[in-house]
Design a protein around this motif. Sequence first.
Motif, PDB file in Angstrom:
ATOM      1  N   PRO A   9      32.597  10.248  83.505  1.00 40.05           N
ATOM      2  CA  PRO A   9      32.284  11.428  84.319  1.00 40.05           C
ATOM      3  C   PRO A   9      32.537  12.751  83.598  1.00 40.05           C
ATOM      4  CG  PRO A   9      33.648   9.885  85.556  1.00 40.05           C
ATOM      5  CD  PRO A   9      33.582   9.396  84.146  1.00 40.05           C
ATOM      6  N   GLU A  10      33.527  12.781  82.710  1.00 38.86           N
ATOM      7  CA  GLU A  10      33.826  14.021  81.979  1.00 38.86           C
ATOM      8  C   GLU A  10      32.685  14.384  81.027  1.00 38.86           C
ATOM      9  OE1 GLU A  10      35.458  17.498  80.976  1.00 38.86           O
ATOM     10  OE2 GLU A  10      36.080  16.200  82.607  1.00 38.86           O
ATOM     11  N   ILE A  11      32.154  13.407  80.339  1.00 40.12           N
ATOM     12  CA  ILE A  11      31.013  13.669  79.448  1.00 40.12           C
ATOM     13  C   ILE A  11      29.809  14.096  80.276  1.00 40.12           C
ATOM     14  CG2 ILE A  11      29.364  12.609  77.851  1.00 40.12           C
ATOM     15  CD1 ILE A  11      31.714  10.993  76.732  1.00 40.12           C
ATOM     16  N   PHE A  12      29.610  13.455  81.413  1.00 40.68           N
ATOM     17  CA  PHE A  12      28.504  13.825  82.291  1.00 40.68           C
ATOM     18  C   PHE A  12      28.630  15.290  82.713  1.00 40.68           C
ATOM     19  CE2 PHE A  12      25.951  13.985  86.087  1.00 40.68           C
ATOM     20  CZ  PHE A  12      24.865  13.179  85.758  1.00 40.68           C
ATOM     21  N   ARG A  13      29.836  15.712  83.073  1.00 42.23           N
ATOM     22  CA  ARG A  13      30.056  17.107  83.473  1.00 42.23           C
ATOM     23  C   ARG A  13      29.766  18.061  82.314  1.00 42.23           C
ATOM     24  NH1 ARG A  13      33.591  14.691  87.060  1.00 42.23           N
ATOM     25  NH2 ARG A  13      35.339  14.407  85.653  1.00 42.23           N
ATOM     26  N   LYS A  14      30.192  17.681  81.120  1.00 40.97           N
ATOM     27  CA  LYS A  14      29.921  18.521  79.953  1.00 40.97           C
ATOM     28  C   LYS A  14      28.416  18.635  79.711  1.00 40.97           C
ATOM     29  CE  LYS A  14      34.220  17.844  77.481  1.00 40.97           C
ATOM     30  NZ  LYS A  14      34.868  17.361  76.265  1.00 40.97           N
ATOM     31  N   LEU A  15      27.714  17.528  79.855  1.00 43.52           N
ATOM     32  CA  LEU A  15      26.270  17.552  79.647  1.00 43.52           C
ATOM     33  C   LEU A  15      25.557  18.444  80.659  1.00 43.52           C
ATOM     34  CD1 LEU A  15      25.380  13.873  78.758  1.00 43.52           C
ATOM     35  CD2 LEU A  15      25.249  15.865  77.263  1.00 43.52           C
ATOM     36  N   MET A  16      26.116  18.570  81.837  1.00 43.44           N
ATOM     37  CA  MET A  16      25.492  19.406  82.872  1.00 43.44           C
ATOM     38  C   MET A  16      25.496  20.882  82.483  1.00 43.44           C
ATOM     39  SD  MET A  16      24.400  17.495  85.321  1.00 43.44           S
ATOM     40  CE  MET A  16      24.152  18.655  86.641  1.00 43.44           C
ATOM     41  N   THR A  17      26.451  21.286  81.636  1.00 39.26           N
ATOM     42  CA  THR A  17      26.595  22.708  81.328  1.00 39.26           C
ATOM     43  C   THR A  17      26.505  23.057  79.845  1.00 39.26           C
ATOM     44  OG1 THR A  17      28.999  22.496  81.254  1.00 39.26           O
ATOM     45  CG2 THR A  17      28.024  23.117  83.368  1.00 39.26           C
ATOM     46  N   ALA A  18      26.659  22.082  78.964  1.00 37.47           N
ATOM     47  CA  ALA A  18      26.664  22.362  77.526  1.00 37.47           C
ATOM     48  C   ALA A  18      25.322  22.940  77.088  1.00 37.47           C
ATOM     49  CB  ALA A  18      26.964  21.084  76.743  1.00 37.47           C
ATOM     50  N   THR A  19      25.392  23.954  76.237  1.00 37.52           N
ATOM     51  CA  THR A  19      24.176  24.590  75.743  1.00 37.52           C
ATOM     52  C   THR A  19      24.086  24.469  74.225  1.00 37.52           C
ATOM     53  OG1 THR A  19      25.267  26.744  75.611  1.00 37.52           O
ATOM     54  CG2 THR A  19      24.059  26.253  77.649  1.00 37.52           C
ATOM     55  N   MET A  20      22.879  24.564  73.737  1.00 32.25           N
ATOM     56  CA  MET A  20      22.626  24.512  72.295  1.00 32.25           C
ATOM     57  C   MET A  20      23.157  25.797  71.673  1.00 32.25           C
ATOM     58  SD  MET A  20      21.443  22.382  70.252  1.00 32.25           S
ATOM     59  CE  MET A  20      21.119  22.340  68.516  1.00 32.25           C
ATOM     60  N   PRO A  21      24.055  25.686  70.694  1.00 37.55           N
ATOM     61  CA  PRO A  21      24.688  26.885  70.150  1.00 37.55           C
ATOM     62  C   PRO A  21      23.897  27.606  69.053  1.00 37.55           C
ATOM     63  CG  PRO A  21      25.708  24.945  69.218  1.00 37.55           C
ATOM     64  CD  PRO A  21      24.699  24.471  70.230  1.00 37.55           C
ATOM     65  N   PHE A  22      22.818  27.008  68.563  1.00 42.83           N
ATOM     66  CA  PHE A  22      22.098  27.612  67.441  1.00 42.83           C
ATOM     67  C   PHE A  22      20.624  27.213  67.473  1.00 42.83           C
ATOM     68  CE2 PHE A  22      23.889  23.570  65.960  1.00 42.83           C
ATOM     69  CZ  PHE A  22      22.757  22.927  65.483  1.00 42.83           C
ATOM     70  N   GLY A  23      19.847  27.872  66.630  1.00 43.94           N
ATOM     71  CA  GLY A  23      18.453  27.498  66.419  1.00 43.94           C
ATOM     72  C   GLY A  23      17.495  28.010  67.471  1.00 43.94           C
ATOM     73  N   LYS A  24      16.311  27.465  67.419  1.00 42.56           N
ATOM     74  CA  LYS A  24      15.202  27.863  68.295  1.00 42.56           C
ATOM     75  C   LYS A  24      15.562  27.752  69.773  1.00 42.56           C
ATOM     76  CE  LYS A  24      10.362  26.658  69.081  1.00 42.56           C
ATOM     77  NZ  LYS A  24       9.259  25.828  68.615  1.00 42.56           N
ATOM     78  N   TYR A  25      16.387  26.775  70.117  1.00 39.02           N
ATOM     79  CA  TYR A  25      16.721  26.525  71.517  1.00 39.02           C
ATOM     80  C   TYR A  25      18.139  26.982  71.872  1.00 39.02           C
ATOM     81  CZ  TYR A  25      12.441  23.872  71.263  1.00 39.02           C
ATOM     82  OH  TYR A  25      11.128  23.510  71.085  1.00 39.02           O
ATOM     83  N   ALA A  26      18.677  27.910  71.117  1.00 43.10           N
ATOM     84  CA  ALA A  26      20.020  28.424  71.391  1.00 43.10           C
ATOM     85  C   ALA A  26      20.102  28.921  72.830  1.00 43.10           C
ATOM     86  CB  ALA A  26      20.362  29.561  70.428  1.00 43.10           C
ATOM     87  N   GLY A  27      21.161  28.512  73.530  1.00 43.85           N
ATOM     88  CA  GLY A  27      21.373  28.923  74.911  1.00 43.85           C
ATOM     89  C   GLY A  27      20.768  27.986  75.942  1.00 43.85           C
ATOM     90  N   ARG A  28      19.918  27.079  75.527  1.00 45.33           N
ATOM     91  CA  ARG A  28      19.304  26.130  76.470  1.00 45.33           C
ATOM     92  C   ARG A  28      20.252  24.956  76.690  1.00 45.33           C
ATOM     93  NH1 ARG A  28      13.168  23.885  76.072  1.00 45.33           N
ATOM     94  NH2 ARG A  28      12.813  26.124  76.049  1.00 45.33           N
ATOM     95  N   ARG A  29      20.325  24.489  77.941  1.00 45.59           N
ATOM     96  CA  ARG A  29      21.161  23.308  78.225  1.00 45.59           C
ATOM     97  C   ARG A  29      20.704  22.141  77.357  1.00 45.59           C
ATOM     98  NH1 ARG A  29      21.884  21.219  84.082  1.00 45.59           N
ATOM     99  NH2 ARG A  29      19.725  20.715  83.696  1.00 45.59           N
ATOM    100  N   LEU A  30      21.654  21.369  76.850  1.00 42.30           N
ATOM    101  CA  LEU A  30      21.315  20.233  75.996  1.00 42.30           C
ATOM    102  C   LEU A  30      20.389  19.251  76.709  1.00 42.30           C
ATOM    103  CD1 LEU A  30      24.739  19.436  74.268  1.00 42.30           C
ATOM    104  CD2 LEU A  30      22.855  20.857  73.419  1.00 42.30           C
TER     105      LEU A  30
END
Length: 77
Positions: A9-30
């Motif tokens: 569940p902790e990884i699932f929660r992180k995936l819900m909010t984690a964003t791409m930190p670099f590149g073309k998709y920086a700021g987009r949720r993973l």
Amino acid sequence: MSEELKPDPEIFRKLMTATMPFGKYAGRRLVDLPEPYVVWFKQKGFPAGELGMLLETVYAVKANGLEYLFRPGASRP
């Protein structure tokens, strides 16, 4: 006897909010990254550390058609 795999569940929660930190998709949720981009990482190698683990998990989610788990109202672990 094999152990039953259970989602973390902790990884699932992180995936819900984690964003791409670099590149073309920086700021987009993973979980919202385009599948071809995630497949490219799979082929080239995921980054080290937590970001790599999360991207690898996103790859598994997309490869298995589980994106619906990240839509509002979906059943979550």
